[in-house]
Enzyme design. Structure first.
Site, PDB file in Angstrom:
ATOM      1  N   ARG A   1      70.720 -34.483  13.891  1.00  0.00           N
ATOM      2  CA  ARG A   1      70.300 -33.276  14.613  1.00  0.00           C
ATOM      3  C   ARG A   1      68.853 -33.313  15.069  1.00  0.00           C
ATOM      4  O   ARG A   1      68.495 -32.770  16.104  1.00  0.00           O
ATOM      5  CB  ARG A   1      70.441 -32.078  13.676  1.00  0.00           C
ATOM      6  CG  ARG A   1      71.711 -31.347  13.750  1.00  0.00           C
ATOM      7  CD  ARG A   1      71.552 -30.105  12.917  1.00  0.00           C
ATOM      8  NE  ARG A   1      70.404 -29.331  13.374  1.00  0.00           N
ATOM      9  CZ  ARG A   1      70.439 -28.461  14.363  1.00  0.00           C
ATOM     10  NH1 ARG A   1      71.563 -28.222  14.985  1.00  0.00           N
ATOM     11  NH2 ARG A   1      69.357 -27.803  14.729  1.00  0.00           N
TER      12      ARG A   1
ATOM     13  N   ARG B   1      73.684 -24.172  12.920  1.00  0.00           N
ATOM     14  CA  ARG B   1      72.391 -24.719  13.325  1.00  0.00           C
ATOM     15  C   ARG B   1      72.189 -24.791  14.841  1.00  0.00           C
ATOM     16  O   ARG B   1      72.069 -25.877  15.414  1.00  0.00           O
ATOM     17  CB  ARG B   1      72.184 -26.102  12.692  1.00  0.00           C
ATOM     18  CG  ARG B   1      72.212 -26.027  11.186  1.00  0.00           C
ATOM     19  CD  ARG B   1      71.984 -27.353  10.541  1.00  0.00           C
ATOM     20  NE  ARG B   1      70.585 -27.622  10.296  1.00  0.00           N
ATOM     21  CZ  ARG B   1      70.144 -28.680   9.647  1.00  0.00           C
ATOM     22  NH1 ARG B   1      70.978 -29.565   9.199  1.00  0.00           N
ATOM     23  NH2 ARG B   1      68.862 -28.862   9.448  1.00  0.00           N
TER      24      ARG B   1
ATOM     25  N   CYS C   1      76.955 -28.849  12.102  1.00  0.00           N
ATOM     26  CA  CYS C   1      76.910 -29.881  11.070  1.00  0.00           C
ATOM     27  C   CYS C   1      77.346 -29.243   9.777  1.00  0.00           C
ATOM     28  O   CYS C   1      77.559 -28.040   9.709  1.00  0.00           O
ATOM     29  CB  CYS C   1      75.537 -30.522  10.971  1.00  0.00           C
ATOM     30  SG  CYS C   1      74.421 -29.659   9.921  1.00  0.00           S
TER      31      CYS C   1
ATOM     32  N   LYS D   1      60.421 -37.929   5.130  1.00  0.00           N
ATOM     33  CA  LYS D   1      61.408 -38.112   6.198  1.00  0.00           C
ATOM     34  C   LYS D   1      61.223 -37.064   7.286  1.00  0.00           C
ATOM     35  O   LYS D   1      61.137 -37.380   8.472  1.00  0.00           O
ATOM     36  CB  LYS D   1      62.827 -37.997   5.624  1.00  0.00           C
ATOM     37  CG  LYS D   1      63.899 -37.866   6.677  1.00  0.00           C
ATOM     38  CD  LYS D   1      65.273 -37.664   6.082  1.00  0.00           C
ATOM     39  CE  LYS D   1      65.625 -36.240   5.782  1.00  0.00           C
ATOM     40  NZ  LYS D   1      66.204 -35.465   6.864  1.00  0.00           N
ATOM     41  N   ASN D   2      61.159 -35.791   6.877  1.00  0.00           N
ATOM     42  CA  ASN D   2      61.119 -34.726   7.882  1.00  0.00           C
ATOM     43  C   ASN D   2      59.840 -34.747   8.705  1.00  0.00           C
ATOM     44  O   ASN D   2      59.832 -34.279   9.840  1.00  0.00           O
ATOM     45  CB  ASN D   2      61.310 -33.352   7.225  1.00  0.00           C
ATOM     46  CG  ASN D   2      62.762 -33.125   6.822  1.00  0.00           C
ATOM     47  OD1 ASN D   2      63.626 -33.925   7.154  1.00  0.00           O
ATOM     48  ND2 ASN D   2      63.014 -32.045   6.102  1.00  0.00           N
TER      49      ASN D   2
ATOM     50  N   ARG E   1      70.265 -41.616   4.281  1.00  0.00           N
ATOM     51  CA  ARG E   1      69.540 -40.929   5.359  1.00  0.00           C
ATOM     52  C   ARG E   1      68.182 -40.426   4.871  1.00  0.00           C
ATOM     53  O   ARG E   1      67.253 -40.311   5.668  1.00  0.00           O
ATOM     54  CB  ARG E   1      70.342 -39.718   5.838  1.00  0.00           C
ATOM     55  CG  ARG E   1      71.643 -40.074   6.486  1.00  0.00           C
ATOM     56  CD  ARG E   1      72.273 -38.856   7.084  1.00  0.00           C
ATOM     57  NE  ARG E   1      71.319 -38.190   7.975  1.00  0.00           N
ATOM     58  CZ  ARG E   1      71.530 -37.035   8.564  1.00  0.00           C
ATOM     59  NH1 ARG E   1      72.640 -36.392   8.364  1.00  0.00           N
ATOM     60  NH2 ARG E   1      70.623 -36.504   9.354  1.00  0.00           N
TER      61      ARG E   1
ATOM     62  N   ASP F   1      65.929 -27.119   0.921  1.00  0.00           N
ATOM     63  CA  ASP F   1      66.258 -28.527   0.669  1.00  0.00           C
ATOM     64  C   ASP F   1      66.190 -28.892  -0.819  1.00  0.00           C
ATOM     65  O   ASP F   1      66.492 -30.031  -1.185  1.00  0.00           O
ATOM     66  CB  ASP F   1      65.315 -29.448   1.462  1.00  0.00           C
ATOM     67  CG  ASP F   1      65.677 -29.486   2.939  1.00  0.00           C
ATOM     68  OD1 ASP F   1      66.727 -28.951   3.309  1.00  0.00           O
ATOM     69  OD2 ASP F   1      64.891 -30.057   3.723  1.00  0.00           O
TER      70      ASP F   1
ATOM     71  N   VAL G   1      70.188 -24.305  18.596  1.00  0.00           N
ATOM     72  CA  VAL G   1      68.832 -24.675  19.036  1.00  0.00           C
ATOM     73  C   VAL G   1      68.294 -23.658  20.042  1.00  0.00           C
ATOM     74  O   VAL G   1      67.422 -23.958  20.837  1.00  0.00           O
ATOM     75  CB  VAL G   1      68.774 -26.117  19.626  1.00  0.00           C
ATOM     76  CG1 VAL G   1      68.998 -27.148  18.555  1.00  0.00           C
ATOM     77  CG2 VAL G   1      69.761 -26.289  20.769  1.00  0.00           C
ATOM     78  N   ASP G   2      68.828 -22.425  19.980  1.00  0.00           N
ATOM     79  CA  ASP G   2      68.432 -21.408  20.954  1.00  0.00           C
ATOM     80  C   ASP G   2      66.925 -21.118  20.944  1.00  0.00           C
ATOM     81  O   ASP G   2      66.326 -20.866  21.991  1.00  0.00           O
ATOM     82  CB  ASP G   2      69.230 -20.111  20.725  1.00  0.00           C
ATOM     83  CG  ASP G   2      69.127 -19.609  19.284  1.00  0.00           C
ATOM     84  OD1 ASP G   2      69.160 -20.447  18.365  1.00  0.00           O
ATOM     85  OD2 ASP G   2      68.997 -18.396  19.082  1.00  0.00           O
TER      86      ASP G   2
ATOM     87  N   ILE H   1      68.539 -19.525   4.291  1.00  0.00           N
ATOM     88  CA  ILE H   1      68.188 -20.313   5.492  1.00  0.00           C
ATOM     89  C   ILE H   1      69.436 -20.829   6.212  1.00  0.00           C
ATOM     90  O   ILE H   1      69.530 -20.750   7.428  1.00  0.00           O
ATOM     91  CB  ILE H   1      67.272 -21.511   5.122  1.00  0.00           C
ATOM     92  CG1 ILE H   1      66.052 -21.041   4.311  1.00  0.00           C
ATOM     93  CG2 ILE H   1      66.833 -22.269   6.374  1.00  0.00           C
ATOM     94  CD1 ILE H   1      65.078 -20.151   5.042  1.00  0.00           C
TER      95      ILE H   1
HETATM   96  C1  UD1 Z   1      64.284 -28.602   9.093  1.00  0.00           C
HETATM   97  C2  UD1 Z   1      64.452 -29.773   8.149  1.00  0.00           C
HETATM   98  C3  UD1 Z   1      65.553 -29.489   7.150  1.00  0.00           C
HETATM   99  C4  UD1 Z   1      65.319 -28.163   6.430  1.00  0.00           C
HETATM  100  C5  UD1 Z   1      65.060 -27.049   7.436  1.00  0.00           C
HETATM  101  C6  UD1 Z   1      64.671 -25.727   6.781  1.00  0.00           C
HETATM  102  C7  UD1 Z   1      63.809 -31.655   9.554  1.00  0.00           C
HETATM  103  C8  UD1 Z   1      64.233 -32.883  10.255  1.00  0.00           C
HETATM  104  N1  UD1 Z   1      64.783 -30.951   8.931  1.00  0.00           N
HETATM  105  O1  UD1 Z   1      65.506 -28.479   9.820  1.00  0.00           O
HETATM  106  O2  UD1 Z   1      65.604 -30.551   6.201  1.00  0.00           O
HETATM  107  O3  UD1 Z   1      66.446 -27.833   5.652  1.00  0.00           O
HETATM  108  O4  UD1 Z   1      64.004 -27.421   8.334  1.00  0.00           O
HETATM  109  O5  UD1 Z   1      63.559 -25.904   5.965  1.00  0.00           O
HETATM  110  O6  UD1 Z   1      62.642 -31.312   9.512  1.00  0.00           O
HETATM  111  N2  UD1 Z   1      67.992 -21.772  13.847  1.00  0.00           N
HETATM  112  C9  UD1 Z   1      68.486 -21.047  14.897  1.00  0.00           C
HETATM  113  N3  UD1 Z   1      68.095 -21.380  16.168  1.00  0.00           N
HETATM  114  C10 UD1 Z   1      67.231 -22.400  16.424  1.00  0.00           C
HETATM  115  C11 UD1 Z   1      66.712 -23.141  15.341  1.00  0.00           C
HETATM  116  C12 UD1 Z   1      67.131 -22.810  14.064  1.00  0.00           C
HETATM  117  O7  UD1 Z   1      69.277 -20.109  14.700  1.00  0.00           O
HETATM  118  O8  UD1 Z   1      66.916 -22.649  17.596  1.00  0.00           O
HETATM  119  C13 UD1 Z   1      68.433 -21.457  12.466  1.00  0.00           C
HETATM  120  C14 UD1 Z   1      69.231 -22.611  11.867  1.00  0.00           C
HETATM  121  O9  UD1 Z   1      70.576 -22.524  12.224  1.00  0.00           O
HETATM  122  C15 UD1 Z   1      69.010 -22.413  10.394  1.00  0.00           C
HETATM  123  C16 UD1 Z   1      67.584 -21.863  10.322  1.00  0.00           C
HETATM  124  O10 UD1 Z   1      67.298 -21.355  11.627  1.00  0.00           O
HETATM  125  O11 UD1 Z   1      69.905 -21.480   9.875  1.00  0.00           O
HETATM  126  C17 UD1 Z   1      66.542 -22.891   9.912  1.00  0.00           C
HETATM  127  O12 UD1 Z   1      66.503 -23.924  10.858  1.00  0.00           O
HETATM  128  P1  UD1 Z   1      65.200 -24.793  11.171  1.00  0.00           P
HETATM  129  O13 UD1 Z   1      64.033 -24.212  10.453  1.00  0.00           O
HETATM  130  O14 UD1 Z   1      65.122 -24.953  12.644  1.00  0.00           O
HETATM  131  O15 UD1 Z   1      65.589 -26.149  10.502  1.00  0.00           O
HETATM  132  P2  UD1 Z   1      65.573 -27.594  11.140  1.00  0.00           P
HETATM  133  O16 UD1 Z   1      64.339 -27.792  11.935  1.00  0.00           O
HETATM  134  O17 UD1 Z   1      66.899 -27.868  11.775  1.00  0.00           O
END
Ligand code: UD1
Length: 421
Positions: free
Chosen positions: A94, A123, A118, A22-23, A400, A308, A125-126, A330
């Protein structure tokens, strides 16, 4: 709302085919926005998150056709006809933020709704946004949307991620593929899904090196072309089903499973008492002794123990001999399954990002509810070992991310059914 009923039913045996990830699919599909030619994806899992991504891409101008019951998808974006990823779609998933990088790189303008919080934490996106700014994108946050502009195109840059975010690495990799000059991304995520994305982009004509390590170098190209690509195996689905014989006893074979995509997880399971063998068709997993031993777990970015699989691991450790400590590093607030497992008789104490699980002899079936995807499946796993009936509510979370979850568990002899309501 549908629910899933599980009756603890003793040891499992049989085989389960593992689906495409999926991811991985959720980033490969947006990557097809980078070309005006058709891109064929095979081994696509049939999940509601894939439907949501289809809906999002169609709203941006992508034409999508499906074969093989949805496992083969052809995506063609001759033209990006809308630069707006609407809140109504983004709020459902997301990962919708992953259209930002490819849209701005190909189209020079994009507006994507901010995904918002969520259930498993804030989470933000900075990192996605700072990285795009480093590539020359002008950003403006207005009315819940990220408005992005790159009138002169993207420019290669050196950017070090403050944290190895999976999504940010993916967005930047896609954007940099069409930037002018060289981009060096440091402290990137190393997940197999990142390597799968880089493989797709390379077969579309991108020039990328270093994926799978913590530094990726991208030499930008002026255009990308169509291709065909098979989605990598879902290591989280694999790890989830590996738990079944450890929790319920027995031995199963996971078709298409590979140890190398889950090495640290496999080592932890072996420490707890699993026997894992590679076969020609995949992985064979069995419980070595009558009891599982307590183990300590720390979730980390790949190649560490995956967040996960933390909920599923907790379900296993509920009936282990001794005390296990799980540290979630995480996501904040990713222990929502703990109080539900306690309702089934588990002994778990949560303090901040640490959960201490003291093994009990048996779990008992109970009505439970989960608030995210991995938590839901952990409750099914716990139900396999529990005495009596477990009823898991809110199963739309499972749709999902787990393809044919009921029939896959049934294939190994689990007593499980879905109640339509
Ligand atoms: C992806 C996976 C998700 C998995 C996660 C960590 C997909 C669709 N989802 O999520 O299943 O649990 O990786 O292995 O691939 N963060 C920030 N700022 C940012 C981005 C992230 O602070 O701009 C923080 C997040 O809040 C979180 C951590 O970094 O605490 C990990 O996030 P990230 O690695 O980005 O996970 P996703 O890509 O959302």
């Amino acid at each position: 709302m549908d629910s899933i009923i599980v009756q603890g039913n003793g040891p499992v045996s049989g085989e389960i085919p593992i689906s495409g990830a999926k991811n991985a699919a959720l980033t490969l599909m947006p990557a097809t926005l980078l070309t005006d030619e058709p891109v064929i994806l095979t081994n696509v899992p049939r999940l509601s998150d894939i439907k949501t991504t289809n809906e999002l891409l169609i709203s941006l101008g992508t034409k999508i056709s499906m074969e093989e019951d949805g496992q083969k998808i052809t995506l063609t974006t001759q033209e990006i006809t809308s630069h707006l990823a609407h809140y109504d779609i983004v709020r459902k998933m997301r990962a919708s933020i992953l259209v930002l990088g490819p849209m701005i790189a190909r189209h020079g303008i994009a507006a994507v709704s901010l995904p918002g919080g969520c259930a498993i934490g804030a989470r933000p996106v900075d990192i996605h946004l700072k990285g795009l700014e480093a590539l020359g994108v002008e950003l403006d946050l207005r009315n819940g949307y990220v408005h992005a502009r790159a009138p002169k195109g993207l420019k290669g840059a050196i950017y070090e991620l403050p944290f190895a975010s999976v999504g940010a690495t993916e967005n930047l990799l896609m954007a940099a593929s069409l930037a002018t000059g060289t981009t060096v991304l440091k402290n990137v995520a190393r997940e197999p899904e990142i390597v799968d994305l880089a493989d797709l982009l390379r077969s579309m004509g991108a020039n990328i090196n270093g994926d799978g390590s913590s530094v990726i170098t991208i030499e930008g190209v002026t255009s990308l072309h169509g291709t065909s690509h098979e989605v990598v195996t879902d290591r989280i689905e694999l790890g989830t089903y590996m738990m079944a014989p450890l929790i319920a006893g027995g031995k199963i074979e996971l078709l298409g499973g590979k140890r190398k995509i889950l090495e640290s997880f496999c080592q932890k399971l072996e420490e707890a008492g699993a026997e894992i063998t590679e076969s020609e068709r995949g992985l064979i997993v069995a419980r070595k002794n009558a009891h599982i031993r307590a183990v300590d777990v720390i979730t980390e970015p790949y190649p560490g123990f995956p967040t996960d699989l933390q909920a599923q691991m907790m379900a296993l450790l509920c009936t282990a001999d001794g005390k296990s400590v799980l540290n979630e590093t995480i996501f904040e607030n990713r222990f929502m399954h703990a109080p539900e497992l306690v309702r089934m008789g588990a002994n778990i104490e949560v303090q901040g990002g640490t959960a201490t699980v003291t093994g009990v002899k048996n779990l008992r079936g109970a009505p439970v509810m989960a608030t995210d995807l991995r938590a839901s499946v952990s409750l099914i796993l716990a139900g396999l070992a529990a005495k009596g009936e477990t009823r898991v509510a809110r199963v739309y979370h499972l749709d999902r991310g787990y393809e044919k979850v009921v029939s896959k568990f049934r294939a190994i002899g689990a007593n499980i059914e879905r109640l339509k309501e």
